[in-house]
Design an enzyme around this catalytic site. Structure first.
Site, PDB file in Angstrom:
ATOM      1  N   GLN A  35       3.406   7.901  -5.510  1.00 28.28           N
ATOM      2  CA  GLN A  35       4.370   7.820  -4.779  1.00 28.28           C
ATOM      3  C   GLN A  35       4.237   6.017  -5.176  1.00 28.28           C
ATOM      4  O   GLN A  35       3.455   6.121  -5.992  1.00 28.28           O
ATOM      5  CB  GLN A  35       4.044   6.879  -2.921  1.00 28.28           C
ATOM      6  CG  GLN A  35       4.479   8.258  -1.680  1.00 28.28           C
ATOM      7  CD  GLN A  35       3.367   7.213  -0.524  1.00 28.28           C
ATOM      8  OE1 GLN A  35       3.373   6.657  -1.062  1.00 28.28           O
ATOM      9  NE2 GLN A  35       3.935   7.828   0.461  1.00 28.28           N
ATOM     10  N   ARG A  38       0.879  -1.539  -0.307  1.00 24.36           N
ATOM     11  CA  ARG A  38       0.278   0.189  -0.258  1.00 24.36           C
ATOM     12  C   ARG A  38       0.115   1.420   0.701  1.00 24.36           C
ATOM     13  O   ARG A  38       2.248   1.206   0.753  1.00 24.36           O
ATOM     14  CB  ARG A  38      -0.302   0.132   1.459  1.00 24.36           C
ATOM     15  CG  ARG A  38      -1.616   1.506   0.907  1.00 24.36           C
ATOM     16  CD  ARG A  38      -2.825   1.263   2.908  1.00 24.36           C
ATOM     17  NE  ARG A  38      -1.495   1.767   3.699  1.00 24.36           N
ATOM     18  CZ  ARG A  38      -0.832   3.211   3.864  1.00 24.36           C
ATOM     19  NH1 ARG A  38      -0.894   3.905   3.351  1.00 24.36           N
ATOM     20  NH2 ARG A  38       0.049   2.409   5.033  1.00 24.36           N
ATOM     21  N   CYS A  39       0.175   2.404  -0.787  1.00 24.09           N
ATOM     22  CA  CYS A  39       1.471   3.133  -0.698  1.00 24.09           C
ATOM     23  C   CYS A  39      -0.154   4.789  -0.450  1.00 24.09           C
ATOM     24  O   CYS A  39      -1.437   4.142  -1.064  1.00 24.09           O
ATOM     25  CB  CYS A  39       1.888   3.728  -1.327  1.00 24.09           C
ATOM     26  SG  CYS A  39       1.049   4.146  -3.484  1.00 24.09           S
ATOM     27  N   SER A  40       0.195   5.437   0.272  1.00 25.69           N
ATOM     28  CA  SER A  40      -0.755   6.694   0.538  1.00 25.69           C
ATOM     29  C   SER A  40      -1.028   7.276  -0.523  1.00 25.69           C
ATOM     30  O   SER A  40      -2.034   7.922  -0.624  1.00 25.69           O
ATOM     31  CB  SER A  40      -0.279   7.994   2.181  1.00 25.69           C
ATOM     32  OG  SER A  40      -0.522   6.901   2.961  1.00 25.69           O
ATOM     33  N   THR A  41      -0.119   8.054  -1.731  1.00 30.94           N
ATOM     34  CA  THR A  41      -0.678   8.759  -2.635  1.00 30.94           C
ATOM     35  C   THR A  41      -0.575   8.654  -3.584  1.00 30.94           C
ATOM     36  O   THR A  41       0.374   7.479  -3.806  1.00 30.94           O
ATOM     37  CB  THR A  41      -0.293  10.523  -2.376  1.00 30.94           C
ATOM     38  OG1 THR A  41       1.443  10.013  -2.476  1.00 30.94           O
ATOM     39  CG2 THR A  41      -0.005  11.019  -0.761  1.00 30.94           C
TER      40      THR A  41
END
Length: 195
Positions: A16, A10-13
């Site tokens: 990324q 998972r990445c937040s933005t």
């Protein structure tokens, strides 16, 4: 019972990249077809389709693998909830190369410490973001969203509406904006005219 490794990244933005996490998971022996991911979703957001798919894919005896705990959850309650769900189903949780054992007191303590640090890091990021926005606002660099219509267009829209010859739909089409934007603009212009 065969132990199948299921990966989650998972990445937040949207800016990324997930490739480093996926590469780390592949290095741990996880087939690319068994890696689920969420892109542009924070760990504090519980609605994560990729995580839901990964949790649905694991069966008793399997192992859910994440590169780091903060990729799985950004709050202690969420991390514990996920770990408890996996434990109840007989699924192991692997953080990097280490398998979390919820029965072992040391493993449980280590997991809770990692979860606390992940939550602390998320809190620090939120704090720094708020401070940065406050500073930018004070320096006049953060002005918010640019209005869809200029001040001149506001006045013209109000004038046209007041003639009674144009409907809200007509105005929305002419100014190429949505009907709610027309309503908001009319509400603002009537307020400013009353002042």
């Amino acid at each position: 019972m065969k132990n199948i490794l299921i990966g989650y990244a998972r990445c937040s933005t949207d800016k990324q990249d997930l490739e480093i996490q996926k590469s780390s998971l592949a290095d741990l022996g996880i087939d690319a077809s068994r890696i689920y991911s969420d892109h542009g979703l924070t760990g504090t957001n519980r609605t994560r389709p990729g995580l839901d798919q990964a949790l649905a894919a694991v069966r008793e005896g399997d192992t859910l693998v994440v590169a780091k705990l903060d990729r799985l959850a950004r709050s202690v309650p969420d991390a514990r909830w996920i770990a408890e769900q996996l434990t109840e189903r007989g699924v192991k949780l692997q953080l990097g190369a280490s398998v979390y054992d919820p029965v072992d007191p040391m493993g449980k303590m280590f997991f809770n410490i990692l979860a606390t640090f992940a939550e602390f890091e998320a809190d620090l990021i939120r704090l720094r973001t708020r401070e940065g926005m406050k500073r930018a606002r004070a320096l006049g660099k953060l002005r918010g969203k640019k209005p869809k219509l200029s001040e001149l267009q506001h006045k013209e829209l109000r004038r046209m509406y007041d003639t009674g010859e144009y409907s809200i739909s007509d105005l929305a089409e002419m100014f190429t904006v949505s009907r709610p934007t027309i309503y908001r603009t009319l509400a603002r212009t009537s307020k400013t005219q009353q002042v």
